[in-house]
Motif scaffolding. Structure first.
Motif, short mmCIF file in Angstrom:
data_model
loop_
_atom_site.label_atom_id
_atom_site.label_comp_id
_atom_site.label_asym_id
_atom_site.label_seq_id
_atom_site.Cartn_x
_atom_site.Cartn_y
_atom_site.Cartn_z
N LEU A 11 0.84 -1.18 0.00
CA LEU A 11 0.00 0.00 0.00
C LEU A 11 0.88 1.24 0.00
O LEU A 11 1.86 1.28 0.72
CB LEU A 11 -0.88 0.02 1.25
N PRO A 12 0.56 2.27 -0.81
CA PRO A 12 1.40 3.47 -0.82
C PRO A 12 1.48 4.08 0.57
O PRO A 12 0.49 4.19 1.26
CB PRO A 12 0.69 4.40 -1.80
N GLY A 13 2.69 4.44 0.95
CA GLY A 13 2.90 5.05 2.28
C GLY A 13 4.32 5.57 2.39
O GLY A 13 5.18 5.24 1.55
N PHE A 14 4.56 6.41 3.40
CA PHE A 14 5.87 7.03 3.54
C PHE A 14 6.14 7.14 5.04
O PHE A 14 5.48 7.88 5.75
CB PHE A 14 5.85 8.42 2.88
N THR A 15 7.10 6.37 5.56
CA THR A 15 7.40 6.38 6.98
C THR A 15 8.87 6.71 7.19
O THR A 15 9.72 6.21 6.44
CB THR A 15 7.13 4.99 7.60
N ILE A 16 9.15 7.58 8.19
CA ILE A 16 10.54 7.85 8.54
C ILE A 16 10.76 7.39 9.98
O ILE A 16 10.02 7.78 10.87
CB ILE A 16 10.87 9.35 8.42
N VAL A 17 11.75 6.53 10.20
CA VAL A 17 12.05 6.07 11.56
C VAL A 17 13.50 6.40 11.89
O VAL A 17 14.30 6.69 11.00
CB VAL A 17 11.81 4.54 11.72
N GLY A 18 13.81 6.37 13.19
CA GLY A 18 15.20 6.61 13.62
C GLY A 18 15.39 7.92 14.36
O GLY A 18 16.21 8.75 14.00
N LEU A 19 14.60 8.12 15.42
CA LEU A 19 14.74 9.28 16.30
C LEU A 19 14.81 10.59 15.53
O LEU A 19 15.71 11.40 15.70
CB LEU A 19 15.97 9.16 17.20
N ALA A 20 13.86 10.76 14.62
CA ALA A 20 13.83 11.99 13.83
C ALA A 20 12.94 13.01 14.52
O ALA A 20 11.91 12.66 15.08
CB ALA A 20 13.28 11.69 12.44
N ASP A 21 13.35 14.26 14.47
CA ASP A 21 12.52 15.29 15.11
C ASP A 21 11.46 15.76 14.11
O ASP A 21 11.36 15.25 12.99
CB ASP A 21 13.37 16.44 15.63
N VAL A 22 10.67 16.73 14.53
CA VAL A 22 9.56 17.19 13.70
C VAL A 22 10.06 17.66 12.34
O VAL A 22 9.46 17.35 11.31
CB VAL A 22 8.81 18.32 14.43
N ARG A 32 5.31 1.50 -1.02
CA ARG A 32 5.51 1.57 0.42
C ARG A 32 6.96 2.00 0.66
O ARG A 32 7.90 1.24 0.45
CB ARG A 32 5.26 0.19 1.01
N ILE A 33 7.14 3.28 1.10
CA ILE A 33 8.49 3.83 1.27
C ILE A 33 8.82 3.90 2.76
O ILE A 33 8.07 4.47 3.55
CB ILE A 33 8.59 5.25 0.67
N THR A 34 9.92 3.26 3.15
CA THR A 34 10.36 3.35 4.54
C THR A 34 11.76 3.94 4.56
O THR A 34 12.64 3.48 3.84
CB THR A 34 10.38 1.96 5.21
N VAL A 35 11.93 4.98 5.37
CA VAL A 35 13.24 5.60 5.50
C VAL A 35 13.75 5.33 6.91
O VAL A 35 13.05 5.60 7.88
CB VAL A 35 13.17 7.12 5.25
N ASN A 36 14.94 4.79 7.03
CA ASN A 36 15.54 4.59 8.35
C ASN A 36 16.80 5.44 8.43
O ASN A 36 17.63 5.46 7.53
CB ASN A 36 15.89 3.12 8.56
N LEU A 37 16.88 6.20 9.53
CA LEU A 37 18.06 7.04 9.75
C LEU A 37 18.93 6.36 10.80
O LEU A 37 18.51 6.22 11.95
CB LEU A 37 17.65 8.44 10.21
#
Lengths: 437, 524
Positions: B28-39, B63-68
């Motif tokens: 499913l189309p989506g965009f998530t950013i994880v990894g203690l990111a601030d606003v 489905r886009i997932t970004v990990n910092l």
């Protein structure tokens, strides 16, 4: 009259006689304890001593069982009861009787001499005023106040620089003429007058508005030491631990005028306490002089206003030699100076004689001359002398170390022997050698 | 497909390398950013979406997932925008980058332009330390990034340019969709001058030639700047305290190489405008007396440097010193002692440089007129002393020169010589500093050790006796005597003298802490 407090009708007539005789040691100590009692005024104390006979007797009554009741009984008026001493005061006397040795130790620690009314050393001028203090606490020379001529120099605590210089000149001239200078140890005019006398190594007496143990103003502790070292005295009618309050100063002012033959007001604002001293002077039959000033000068407003309110009674200081002549002191300066009675302690620097200045480096003399000519801030000193800023600053430090200059907030003023030097070259009569009478 | 790129974030004044992992997966189309990111970073989703579309690329409906990474390091700011966008393009196979490590730093606009971010310099420095050879940076930050040696800087103005810079084979970028431009990009933050390496003097800096009178205070300012001494000007309002202090930027010598690097990093992180080269102008910071604790020491979620850090190697000028809140003044203790400030947070502590010179001004009393003639001051007895007494001990100890500034009557101003211009005074200050820094230890007199001070002063026995006499006269403590000698040494340096002699000591004695009564005067 004059709107200053006077005692109730007939108070002088009913003054107790016992206190007028020289007291023994026991009575003198007891009197000091009684004077230390808060709330025990001169009238009640008088009546108490009149009834019981002596201070020692009063204390022994207080020390006995039921002392407070006995004291109230002793001061009960013959016709009515309302004039007896309040219970709170009676209790305070009982408490003081219990602390007798503690109070006397305190007086001893401060090295104070107790002068009771009736003692031969009790100053005659003060004994003659209305309601004289029953006891005086004296630090320094108790005989200083017996001088032939005594002049009070008083004024504002916020003087102008010229006003301060005038106070210094008058103080120094009076000292050279052999007169005792009396004042109130306050900052401003009072302090300048005292300091000028000390620079002449003469005696001066300060009446303070607090007890000796709570010297006010505290910044003048060194001045007080210097007064004592130069053979003068610090005098208070308050017990040593009395704090200065609003009410203690007006009461003290009557002693400044009372202890003097003449009062000179150098500068006074419209509501200055110095005017109160001047009022007391008129009431006590002393001569009263004011230094006049411009009608636009706030610190002359009080002097001029007083002159206007009491025409014919208040005199004008037309110049320092003229003042000495008006006081009958002209020519007296030819007499040898009074010698220093005690050797100065190390805490106080001896006032520097002008001879030291003559030996100083050239830059220092130029800076001193510029200050004498009226320069106050470094900009003026640099402009007048043409020296570099650093050189002027170094010279100020050397002059300060020699006791000729003091500075604060970027303003510099003359001290010691130089403070009393009149402005030069303006066709003014010399103040060094007053004309012979 | 998974794409990994490098970027950097900022912790206080330090850059930290982060790895940006972008996974573009079916679903499913989506965009998530994880990894203690601030606003700021979580909002990158919206910026990246718009930027890609408006630059002519496709924001893939996957489905886009970004990990910092590292995942435990808190990340702030917008510096990873560009890396995320490029990661999506690579992950959705819209272009193939050439091999080799590259890092990307930059914020995106919705139009796909790449904008500069605060702290570019320390971030590139951090990447260089980690051996990254190529860094893609925003065009308007390229000069700043090129200050770091040994790194290839690829300056880009937009996403297509970034793609071109990284692409394996040259190929035309897709045509961007139409747009309406009412605000030309870069208009708001265009470089305003061409001065290459020195931040220009603030335009409102007065010249010393414009300051009339106050010879004593001018001299004190010269000594203070020459030796790095703390200076306090005390005087009624309108005597020129603030005016005098504002001439300081025109008197400070330029920064040394090492100092300039720190100053540039601080300027970069504080986003004080575009940086075209090393900042050589010594900082002059004048925070208002209502400044908060955080503004002074630094803090906030991103641990932004405070005024004490921004004044590093320069001057911190506190006007109306007695009006600063107690907390703020107490916070100056550590930097005044160690030249550092430590900010402690629940997650840990950071230490920032804060080697500033304190220059302050205040009124002598609450009404401002103490020390003036006659009844000028309406404060009660003892009130002025208590007012000055608000300056607490540690602060007092760091103030070597105390100056009373009187009201200068106009006749004195007319009498005086034509005042010296800033350039003449600045030249003497610079020479005196060169003398100090040429000595072993390489410190200014204000921070020289007691042993070094005595060795450098080379007092003759007679002048030694003079020092003792002066300190007895003024009832100075051991610390006070040392302070006197310290200032005297700077006066000697200003005169190019090789030893401290009596006149130097006598002048230095003028700058003591004011006492309640004039020294030695019996009567106040």
């Amino acid at each position: 009259m004059l709107g200053v407090g006077t005692g109730p009708e007939g108070s002088v007539a009913t003054r107790a006689t016992p206190a007028a005789l020289p007291l023994g040691r026991e009575d003198r100590d007891a009197l000091a304890v009684l004077v230390s009692v808060q709330g025990l005024g001169p009238m009640t104390l008088d009546r108490l001593l009149e009834r019981v006979g002596s201070p020692a007797e009063a204390l022994s009554i207080a020390g006995a069982a039921g002392g407070a009741d006995a004291l109230i009984e002793a001061t009960l008026d013959a016709e009515s009861t309302w004039r007896s001493m309040p219970r709170a005061v009676a209790d305070a006397i009982v408490a003081a009787a219990g602390r007798r040795s503690e109070i006397l130790d305190g007086i001893g620690r401060l090295d104070l001499r107790i002068l009771a009314l009736g003692d031969p050393e009790y100053p005659a001028r003060l004994a003659a005023i209305e309601i004289p203090p029953a006891a005086l606490f004296v630090r320094g020379s108790a005989t200083a106040l017996t001088a032939t001529t005594s002049v009070a120099v008083v004024g504002t605590r916020r003087p102008t620089e010229p006003g301060r210089r005038i106070a210094s000149r008058i103080g120094a001239s009076l000292a050279r003429a052999g007169a005792l200078v009396v004042s109130g140890l306050a900052v401003g005019i009072d302090g300048a007058a005292h300091a000028a006398v000390i620079a002449e190594q003469g005696p001066t007496v300060a009446f303070i508005g607090s007890g000796h143990g709570r010297l006010f103003p505290a910044v003048h502790d060194r001045l007080a030491d210097a007064i004592v070292d130069a053979g003068g005295a610090i005098v208070s009618e308050y017990a040593p631990e009395t704090e200065a309050t609003k009410g203690t100063f007006p009461r003290r002012n009557r002693l400044i005028s009372g202890a003097a033959d003449a009062v000179i007001v150098v500068e006074a604002g419209a509501k200055s306490g110095a005017l109160l001293t001047a009022s007391w002077a008129l009431e006590q039959g002393r001569e009263c002089f004011v230094v006049p000033g411009s009608i636009d000068a706030p610190m002359s407003a009080g002097c001029l206003g007083f002159l206007r309110d009491w025409p014919g009674l208040v005199r004008v200081v037309a110049g320092v030699p003229q003042l000495l002549e008006d006081l009958g002191l002209a020519g007296a300066a030819a007499f040898p100076r009074p010698t220093v009675l005690t050797t100065p302690t190390s805490r106080v620097r001896p006032a520097a004689p002008e001879a030291i200045l003559a030996a100083a480096v050239a830059g220092d003399r130029e800076v001193a001359a510029a200050l004498l000519a009226g320069a106050v801030i470094v900009d003026e000193l640099v402009a007048v002398t043409g020296l570099a800023v650093g050189t002027v600053l170094g010279a100020l430090t050397r002059l300060e170390a020699a006791g000729f200059v003091s500075g604060s907030h970027g303003r510099y003023r003359l001290e010691g022997a130089l403070a009393a030097r009149p402005p030069e070259g303006r066709g003014m009569p010399s103040e060094r050698v007053p004309p012979a009478a | 497909m998974l794409a990994t790129l490098l970027s950097a974030t900022l912790i206080a004044l330090d850059g930290r390398v982060i790895r940006v992992e972008v996974d573009v997966a079916p679903g499913l189309p989506g965009f998530t950013i994880v990894g203690l990111a601030d606003v700021g970073i979580r909002e990158a989703r919206e910026r990246v979406r718009g930027a890609l579309r408006n630059a002519g690329f496709v924001h893939p409906p996957r489905r886009i997932t970004v990990n910092l990474a590292p995942a435990d390091l808190p990340k702030t700011g917008t510096s990873a925008d560009l890396a995320i966008a490029i990661g999506i393009l690579v992950g959705s196979e819209q272009f193939t980058p050439r091999a080799g490590r590259a890092a990307l730093i930059g914020e995106l606009s919705l139009g796909g332009e790449v904008r500069s971010v605060p702290g570019l310099l320390p971030m590139v420095l951090a990447l260089a330390r980690r051996g990254v050879g190529r860094v893609v940076v925003p065009a308007d930050g390229a000069d700043e990034a090129r200050l770091v040696p040994g790194v290839e800087i690829l300056s880009v103005g937009s996403i297509p340019e970034a793609v071109d810079a990284l692409r394996a084979r040259r190929r035309a970028s897709p045509r961007p969709p139409d747009r309406v431009e009412l605000a030309t990009p870069g208009q708001l933050d265009a470089p305003d001058d061409g001065a290459p390496s020195i931040v220009p003097l603030p335009p409102d800096t007065p010249d010393l030639a414009d300051v009339r009178g106050q010879a004593e205070a001018r001299r004190a300012l010269e000594i203070a700047l020459a030796g790095g001494h703390g200076l306090l000007l005390i005087g009624p309002p309108g005597t020129g305290k603030t005016m005098l202090a504002r001439t300081i930027p025109g008197l400070q010598p330029p920064l040394e190489e090492e100092e300039a690097v720190t100053a540039t990093i601080v300027a970069s992180v504080s986003a004080e405008g575009p940086i075209r080269g090393l900042v050589r102008r010594a900082p002059f910071r004048a925070p208002h007396h209502t400044s908060s604790y955080a503004a002074m020491v630094g803090g906030g979620p991103a641990l932004a440097p405070g005024e004490v850090t921004r004044a590093d190697h320069g001057v911190l000028f506190l006007d109306e010193l007695a009006e600063f809140s107690r907390d703020v003044l107490e916070a100056l203790r550590q930097p005044l002692e160690d030249g550092r400030i430590t900010i402690v947070r629940a997650r840990g502590a950071v230490t920032l440089p804060a080697r500033f010179q304190l220059i302050a001004a205040m009124n002598p009393c609450p009404c401002g007129h103490a020390g003036g003639e006659g009844g000028a001051c309406i404060c009660g007895q003892g009130v002025p002393e208590r007012y000055v007494g608000r300056i607490s001990g540690p602060l007092r100890d760091r103030i070597d020169l105390w100056v009373g500034m009187p009201r200068v009557p106009s006749r004195a101003m007319l009498l005086g010589h034509e005042p010296e211009p800033s350039s003449a005074v600045a030249a003497r200050i610079a020479t005196a500093r060169v003398r100090q820094l040429a000595r072993p230890g390489r410190t200014l007199n204000a921070r020289i050790s007691g042993r070094m001070l005595r060795a450098t002063a080379r007092l003759s026995p007679a002048d030694q006796a003079k020092l003792v006499a002066l300190s007895e006269l003024e009832q100075l403590s051991g610390r006070g005597t040392e302070r006197l000698l310290r200032v005297a040494l700077t006066i000697a340096d200003l005169e190019n003298a090789d030893a401290v002699i009596a006149p130097h000591l006598e002048e230095a004695a003028r700058w003591r802490v004011p006492s309640a009564r004039p020294l030695l005067a019996l009567a106040v």
